[in-house]
Design an enzyme around this catalytic site. Structure first.
Site, PDB file in Angstrom:
ATOM      1  CD  GLU A 194     -17.724  21.541 -39.709  1.00 17.49           C
ATOM      2  OE1 GLU A 194     -17.640  20.831 -40.723  1.00 17.49           O
ATOM      3  OE2 GLU A 194     -18.310  21.168 -38.684  1.00 17.49           O
ATOM      4  CD  GLN A 199     -29.604  24.994 -48.678  1.00 20.22           C
ATOM      5  OE1 GLN A 199     -29.401  23.806 -48.927  1.00 20.22           O
ATOM      6  NE2 GLN A 199     -28.834  25.674 -47.835  1.00 20.22           N
ATOM      7  CG  ASN A 239     -21.280  17.105 -35.862  1.00 18.69           C
ATOM      8  OD1 ASN A 239     -22.225  16.555 -35.317  1.00 18.69           O
ATOM      9  ND2 ASN A 239     -21.420  18.060 -36.777  1.00 18.69           N
ATOM     10  N   GLY A 249     -30.023  13.016 -46.149  1.00 14.35           N
ATOM     11  CA  GLY A 249     -30.494  12.162 -47.235  1.00 14.35           C
ATOM     12  C   GLY A 249     -29.448  11.199 -47.755  1.00 14.35           C
ATOM     13  NE  ARG A 284     -44.507 -38.952 -85.908  1.00 15.62           N
ATOM     14  CZ  ARG A 284     -44.545 -39.798 -84.875  1.00 15.62           C
ATOM     15  NH1 ARG A 284     -44.617 -41.094 -85.070  1.00 15.62           N
ATOM     16  NH2 ARG A 284     -44.528 -39.317 -83.645  1.00 15.62           N
ATOM     17  N   GLY A 295     -24.809  26.305 -46.793  1.00 19.91           N
ATOM     18  CA  GLY A 295     -24.349  25.636 -45.579  1.00 19.91           C
ATOM     19  C   GLY A 295     -25.475  24.907 -44.867  1.00 19.91           C
ATOM     20  NE  ARG A 354     -16.301  14.027 -52.199  1.00 22.07           N
ATOM     21  CZ  ARG A 354     -16.211  13.815 -50.891  1.00 22.07           C
ATOM     22  NH1 ARG A 354     -15.376  12.909 -50.415  1.00 22.07           N
ATOM     23  NH2 ARG A 354     -16.968  14.498 -50.054  1.00 22.07           N
ATOM     24  CE1 TYR A 362     -42.905 -18.353 -74.289  1.00 20.54           C
ATOM     25  CE2 TYR A 362     -44.314 -18.924 -76.150  1.00 20.54           C
ATOM     26  CZ  TYR A 362     -43.979 -18.066 -75.112  1.00 20.54           C
ATOM     27  OH  TYR A 362     -44.723 -16.937 -74.889  1.00 20.54           O
ATOM     28  CB  ALA A 389     -31.818  15.712 -49.625  1.00 16.94           C
TER      29      ALA A 389
HETATM   30  C1  UD1 Z   1     -21.038  18.330 -41.894  1.00 16.80           C
HETATM   31  C2  UD1 Z   1     -20.797  18.916 -40.498  1.00 16.80           C
HETATM   32  C3  UD1 Z   1     -19.607  18.204 -39.881  1.00 16.80           C
HETATM   33  C4  UD1 Z   1     -19.861  16.725 -39.809  1.00 16.80           C
HETATM   34  C5  UD1 Z   1     -20.195  16.184 -41.192  1.00 16.80           C
HETATM   35  C6  UD1 Z   1     -20.646  14.767 -41.094  1.00 16.80           C
HETATM   36  C7  UD1 Z   1     -21.483  21.219 -40.677  1.00 16.80           C
HETATM   37  C8  UD1 Z   1     -21.033  22.628 -40.796  1.00 16.80           C
HETATM   38  N1  UD1 Z   1     -20.530  20.315 -40.634  1.00 16.80           N
HETATM   39  O1  UD1 Z   1     -19.883  18.652 -42.653  1.00 16.80           O
HETATM   40  O2  UD1 Z   1     -19.371  18.716 -38.555  1.00 16.80           O
HETATM   41  O3  UD1 Z   1     -18.722  16.070 -39.275  1.00 16.80           O
HETATM   42  O4  UD1 Z   1     -21.271  16.943 -41.801  1.00 16.80           O
HETATM   43  O5  UD1 Z   1     -20.773  14.256 -42.390  1.00 16.80           O
HETATM   44  O6  UD1 Z   1     -22.677  20.967 -40.591  1.00 16.80           O
HETATM   45  N2  UD1 Z   1     -26.440  20.270 -47.252  1.00 16.80           N
HETATM   46  C9  UD1 Z   1     -27.545  20.956 -47.694  1.00 16.80           C
HETATM   47  N3  UD1 Z   1     -27.437  22.299 -47.949  1.00 16.80           N
HETATM   48  C10 UD1 Z   1     -26.277  22.967 -47.758  1.00 16.80           C
HETATM   49  C11 UD1 Z   1     -25.159  22.266 -47.300  1.00 16.80           C
HETATM   50  C12 UD1 Z   1     -25.269  20.935 -47.040  1.00 16.80           C
HETATM   51  O7  UD1 Z   1     -28.611  20.379 -47.884  1.00 16.80           O
HETATM   52  O8  UD1 Z   1     -26.272  24.186 -47.981  1.00 16.80           O
HETATM   53  C13 UD1 Z   1     -26.553  18.855 -46.994  1.00 16.80           C
HETATM   54  C14 UD1 Z   1     -25.690  18.036 -47.935  1.00 16.80           C
HETATM   55  O9  UD1 Z   1     -26.441  17.582 -49.024  1.00 16.80           O
HETATM   56  C15 UD1 Z   1     -25.222  16.881 -47.067  1.00 16.80           C
HETATM   57  C16 UD1 Z   1     -25.259  17.427 -45.652  1.00 16.80           C
HETATM   58  O10 UD1 Z   1     -26.054  18.591 -45.700  1.00 16.80           O
HETATM   59  O11 UD1 Z   1     -26.162  15.816 -47.115  1.00 16.80           O
HETATM   60  C17 UD1 Z   1     -23.890  17.718 -45.107  1.00 16.80           C
HETATM   61  O12 UD1 Z   1     -23.290  18.692 -45.899  1.00 16.80           O
HETATM   62  P1  UD1 Z   1     -21.744  18.699 -46.216  1.00 16.80           P
HETATM   63  O13 UD1 Z   1     -21.442  19.885 -46.999  1.00 16.80           O
HETATM   64  O14 UD1 Z   1     -21.336  17.383 -46.715  1.00 16.80           O
HETATM   65  O15 UD1 Z   1     -21.174  18.915 -44.750  1.00 16.80           O
HETATM   66  P2  UD1 Z   1     -19.756  18.467 -44.253  1.00 16.80           P
HETATM   67  O16 UD1 Z   1     -18.780  19.468 -44.726  1.00 16.80           O
HETATM   68  O17 UD1 Z   1     -19.526  17.052 -44.566  1.00 16.80           O
END
Ligand code: UD1
Ligand code: MG
Length: 455
Positions: free
Chosen positions: A152, A73, A167, A101, A438, A78, A15, A364, A9
């Protein structure tokens, strides 16, 4: 087998165009993250870890009562990096399940088989076949159908982009193996991120079987990236709740125009018309009928209650066979006994009304104790506030209050009293008598209306 759930999360959710962290946006009246935590808890894990980053303090504060461990984090490097932040806290013989999340509708029924697979030493990945796979990581299978890699979108070639199996992000793995794979991750890819998905190729290299699981319903795997997707998932969620109700014997005029933001219990043969919003904890008895456009919050309604259109009931207990509305407002700390009638444009606040009493029009009633069988005439007002303090109006049984009466509290009205229309009651009213304040009515003979002057 021990189970640890990791909920990612930390992402920013640009967006959403919001100051509120994405996972705090609401679905069914509760933060997205709260739904995911609930689903995690259904699986009876030994621990639940939430990886937070953007807006972390706000997220922790909003969900302070949740039985989870918070892991920061600081930089979002990633999904693989995010999961790795939690690994030092997880025992090597556990199974790790990764949830998101911002993907709130995943069910325990979909996740349970994945946990089982990971319990048998495998890596389990939840995949889905989508007509439009754009944006997702693609599932790469060998000629004999084995899942061998995830690529990806941004790293995929033209052929790979045509793959419709994607995925979902959800996976389960034995903690010991996962720890080793995460340590080997690098960020040499199109996005310069540590991809969690790269562990699939590593599992294949280590001869660890990779299994895929699927969700019963693709809505389960949908994430929230913007408010359009949030609104879509809200409808999906409401549809689920509506179906539970209908299967329990409640009729809904239109399940697409039903909103439950909290807990709702309803007895059988109840009927809910369109655009009714339920908030907090609401309990409806049997054969309850709720008219259109009502808001009912933290309330208990007995059997056979009828609520007519555009009524608001907030923090109240309504006895059996009461009739309320249309256009009535029942405010907090109100208790109506059985067969009480509250009609149009009536507001009742912090009052107890005994059986069979009627307040049918434009009144009331606040800070009032009202006996049984009372009839309150149209336009009656309990003047409960002197500008500084609130005072109680105490009305006995079988009282008849004429229209347009003001009861200036504190004041008591004895059993069986009758109050004439237009009375301003400032002193206690004796039982069994007619009380009125009255001026005597008079007529002026020979009086004529003024006539407009000529200019
Ligand atoms: C990820 C998957 C992709 C999958 C997709 C589904 C990877 C590399 N790719 O891509 O294969 O199809 O989800 O929606 O895993 N987050 C963190 N910390 C980070 C990065 C992300 O907590 O450093 C959390 C984000 O808040 C989010 C989730 O992980 O809830 C997914 O991250 P996001 O960057 O959206 O991954 P995608 O590029 O969508
Ligand atoms: Mg995403």
């Amino acid at each position: 087998m021990r189970l640890s759930v990791i909920i990612l999360a930390a992402g920013q959710g640009t967006r959403m165009r919001s100051l509120l962290p994405k996972v705090l946006h609401r679905l069914g009246g509760r933060p997205l993250l709260a739904h995911v935590i609930d689903t995690a808890r259904e699986l009876k894990p030994d621990s639940v870890h939430v990886v937070y980053g953007h807006g972390g303090d706000q997220v922790r504060e909003a969900l302070a009562d949740s039985p989870v461990e918070w892991v920061e984090q600081a930089d979002q490097l990633g999904t693989g990096h995010a999961v790795d932040q939690v690994m030092p806290r997880i025992a090597g013989d556990s199974v790790v399940l990764v949830l998101y999340g911002d993907v709130p509708l995943i069910t325990a029924a979909t996740l349970a088989p994945m946990i089982k697979q990971a319990g048998r030493g495998k890596l389990s990945v939840l995949t889905a076949k989508l007509d439009n796979p754009s944006g997702y990581g693609r599932i790469i299978r060998s000629a004999n159908g084995k899942l061998v890699d995830i690529v990806e979108q941004k790293d995929a070639g033209t052929e790979q982009l045509r793959i419709r199996e994607i995925n979902t992000g959800f996976l389960a793995a034995p903690a010991g193996l996962l720890r080793g794979w995460l340590q080997k991750l690098d960020n040499r890819n199109a996005q310069g991120e540590y991809y969690l998905t790269d562990i699939v190729g590593m599992a294949v290299d280590d001869d660890v079987p990779v299994e895929s699981a699927t969700a019963a319903d693709t809505d389960e795997i949908l994430g929230v990236n913007d408010r359009v997707q949030l609104a879509h998932l809200e409808r999906v969620y409401q549809r689920r709740l509506a179906e539970v109700l209908m299967r329990a014997g409640v009729s809904l005029a239109d399940p697409a125009r039903f909103d439950q933001r909290g807990e709702l219990e309803a007895g059988s043969d109840s009927f809910i018309d369109v655009n009714v919003v339920f908030e907090g904890e609401v309990r409806l008895g049997e054969r309850v009928r709720i008219g259109p456009n009502c808001v009912i919050r933290n309330a208990t309604l007995g059997d056979d209650v009828e609520v007519f259109a555009s009524t608001v009931i907030d923090d109240a207990r309504i006895g059996n066979a009461c009739r309320i509305g249309p256009f009535a407002r029942i405010r907090p700390e109100t208790e109506l006994a059985e067969r009480v009638h509250v009609g149009n444009f009536v507001e009742v606040k912090k009052s107890r009304v005994a059986a069979g009493s009627k307040i049918n029009h434009l009144s009331y009633i606040g800070d009032t104790r009202m006996g049984a069988g009372v009839n309150i005439g149209a336009g009656t007002i309990t003047c409960n506030y002197d500008g500084a303090n609130k005072h109680v109006t105490d009305i006995g049984d079988d009282v008849f209050v004429g229209s347009d009466t003001q009861l200036v509290a504190p004041v008591k009205v004895g059993d069986g009293a009758t109050i004439g229309a237009g009375t301003t009651v400032t002193r206690d009213v004796p039982a069994g008598q007619l009380t009125l304040s009255r001026c005597a009515q008079k007529s002026i003979e020979g009086w004529s209306r003024p006539v407009k002057k000529k200019p």
